[in-house]
Every structure is written in C-alpha cells, then in structure tokens.
Design an enzyme around this catalytic site. Structure first.
Site, short mmCIF file in Angstrom:
data_model
loop_
_atom_site.label_atom_id
_atom_site.label_comp_id
_atom_site.label_asym_id
_atom_site.label_seq_id
_atom_site.Cartn_x
_atom_site.Cartn_y
_atom_site.Cartn_z
N LYS A 74 0.61 -0.48 -0.28
CA LYS A 74 -0.13 -0.55 0.05
C LYS A 74 0.73 1.55 -0.22
O LYS A 74 0.59 2.24 0.58
CB LYS A 74 -0.86 0.08 1.23
CG LYS A 74 -2.46 1.25 1.12
CD LYS A 74 -3.31 1.28 -0.07
CE LYS A 74 -3.79 2.51 -0.11
NZ LYS A 74 -4.74 2.16 -0.96
N ASP A 100 -2.80 -11.40 7.40
CA ASP A 100 -4.92 -11.69 8.71
C ASP A 100 -5.69 -11.88 7.69
O ASP A 100 -6.45 -12.42 7.28
CB ASP A 100 -4.43 -11.00 9.40
CG ASP A 100 -5.23 -11.59 10.90
OD1 ASP A 100 -5.76 -12.44 10.53
OD2 ASP A 100 -5.19 -11.03 11.81
#
Length: 353
Positions: free
Chosen positions: A189, A246
């Site tokens: 990101k 996750d």
C-alpha cells in the site's frame, strides 16, 4: 528405528477441544502406516476459562514447558467475556514470538464438492498460498494510550518493519514460489503508507534478484482484495505484512468455500524452536459443545505439521483423503451443508485413509 515426535496439544477454547481429537486420530493412523510415532502432552487448561479463574491464559513457565516439543497443535483461542486482545496476547502471540515463528503459512484450495461463493473459483484452478509475516509489522507492541477518559485521549500504535524481519520472510516466500508455480505477488500500500510500504517494496525488489526463476508483481492491498474475489485462480504465492496477510488469508478461505476447512502453520523455518499449527476457524462458541464442528481445519493443519516434521508422503495422504471425502462422499458437517457430527465426519475421512 521408529522416529518419535513430541507433540504439544493445546485445545484452548470452544470447539478447539472438539477438533483436536479427530486430528490426533488421523495422525495416529498415518504414524502406523508410515513408521513414525507421536507422543502427546496435552495442556487442557490453557484457555480463557483459566484466565477468568486465575488471571492468565497459561502458567508463568508455559513457554518453557513447550520448549522441548517438536511441534505444537493448537485448537482455538477466544471466549465471550474475555477480550480478544487479552486472549491472543496471553497465549497465541507469546508462543509465536518466543519461538520466532515468523512465517504464517495459509494454503488456499477450492476442493471438488465444496461450492465457493465466488462464481469463478473452480476446483483444480484455485490453489495458492498466503505467506504472512508473523512477528512484527503492524502488530508491534510499540505505542500506548494517553489521557485515558478525557476528551483529548490519544491512542498510538506504531508499525515496525525491520530489514532482517522482512527479508527472511521474503526469502521464504520466493523459495516457496520457486518450488510451486514460479509466481509471487506482493501485497503493498505504498501509494498511501509513506514509510513502511515503500521500504517493503524496496526489499521485495532486492530479494527478487536472487530468484530470477520466479516471476513477481505487486498489488495494492485494496485492489488485491478485489482480485482475490474476481480472479482467484491467477495467484500462486502471495506474500504480505502481518496485518495485510491476516486479512487476505481469511478472505481467501471464504473464497474457497468455508473457513472451517482452512489450516495455518506458524513456522520457525530454522527449526531452532517448535513450530505451531492451528485451524483458522476460531473457537466458535455458538456451536461449542454440540459435537458438530468441522474438523477439517485441524486435520489439514496436522498434515502441515507432518510435512514440517519430515513426512511429506503422510501429509499428502491426509490432503488426498480430504479431497476424496469432499468429492466422493455426501458426508458433510453443517457448515458444508450437511448433518454429520464431528465424529461421523472424522470416521468418513478415516475410511478414505
């Protein structure tokens, strides 16, 4: 001479105590077939109930009790009345960090006989692995809260990315990709997170130079989440930071049709410490005690444990049996649309073994 492996069993909470016995049954069948044995030590009271009773998820010397084991098989952690950050930081995360289990490995596969909610996710086409950094990143312990209860209260949480921590994870992921389909996707990101993600991208580029046989690309996490749903068959190995990995791995498990099937490994690749294996489904307190939990996540995790312990043929026997029982049998637990109990489903799987 028969090889013996010392296995720690931590049932934990909820359905954890219901899915570990089926995994143990399967392991014992494979041990007899392949000529190894497993000796088990069970830590039945390491749980949220213990926390409510004694103020700790495990005893003060818990890590030392596990240190001499060859592997750890965990059921589930979490219970109503105990905040998740208390239960996880009291048991699961200390084990991961004390034993330097810096690789969290989550295979994703669409099996024949399990309908994916995603139209384009077809059996035989969706088969990839999420490699998640497991010890630092966004889940650091650096930070705190100030001015609690006042209007100007502040909470600060620092993400910590180290060259050593990221590089060792990337080396593992690239090596895995070189043994699989030769493709790696990095989750980033860097268009929004200005320090840690450009650093991550830099290290991916550096480590990729040592693996010219692996074709790689990078995707921003938001676009990558969309492509997991729209094009799940395009992926082989996906490597991601702690938080991104996750989220992506749980999303991928849902794409595969049931989070009840999904396994996970917390690996210390150097084998200096025991590694830990666990289903992804959590403690599911809403169905705990009813005998209807899906044991496949724990059983597949047990297969990953056998592979790590040096028994790849035995591990394949388990995954082949999982594929067979789903494709050729109508025995299903409720999360898969059937009526079978945990015991009935386990018996059906063992028949295929």
């Amino acid at each position: 001479m028969t090889t013996n492996h010392r296995i720690a069993l931590i049932p934990g909470d909820g359905i954890g105590a219901e899915v570990l016995p089926p995994a143990r049954q399967v392991l014992d069948v494979l041990g007899r077939r392949h000529g190894f044995s497993l000796s088990y030590t069970s830590y039945d009271d390491w749980s949220c109930e213990r926390y409510l009773r004694e103020g700790a998820m495990m005893p003060a010397d818990g890590i030392d009790q596990l240190r001499d084991k060859d592997a750890i098989l965990l059921g589930a952690v979490g219970y109503p009345g105990v905040p998740d950050h208390v239960s996880l930081w009291g048991l699961l995360i200390p084990i991961r960090r004390s034993f330097r289990q810096y690789v969290n490995l989550r295979p994703i596969r669409v099996f024949e006989g399990v309908d994916s909610p995603v139209l384009g996710a077809r059996p035989g086409e969706v088969d990839f692995v999420v490699v998640r950094e497991n010890m630092e990143g966004e889940y650091s312990e650096v930070g705190g809260r100030l001015n609690r209860g006042f209007p100007d209260e502040i909470a600060v949480q620092e993400a910590v990315f180290t060259r050593a921590g990221v590089s060792r994870l990337l080396d593992y992921a690239f090596t895995l990709a070189s043994r699989r389909g030769g493709r790696l996707t990095s989750a980033t990101k860097s268009n929004g997170i200005v320090h840690t993600m450009p650093f991550w991208d830099q290290l991916v580029t550096e480590r990729a130079a040592s693996f010219p046989e692996v074709a790689w690309d990078q995707e921003h996490i938001d676009a990558l989440a969309a492509k997991f749903v729209l094009e799940p068959a395009r992926f082989d190995v996906v490597v991601a930071s702690n938080l991104f990995g996750d989220i992506l791995s749980d999303l991928a498990a849902a794409v595969a049709g049931s989070i009840g099937i999904a396994p996970a490994a917390n690996l210390n690749p150097e084998r200096d410490f025991p590694s830990m294996f666990e289903p992804v489904h959590g403690s599911a307190p809403d169905i705990a005690g009813q005998g209807i939990a899906n044991p496949l996540g724990a059983i597949w995790s047990a297969a990953m444990m056998l592979d790590h312990l040096g028994h790849p043929a035995a591990a394949r026997d388990i995954t082949d049996a999982i594929a067979s029982v789903l494709a050729k049998s109508d025995v299903r637990t409720r999360d898969l649309g059937g009526t079978a109990t945990t015991a009935e489903f386990t018996d059906g799987l063992i028949e295929f073994l």
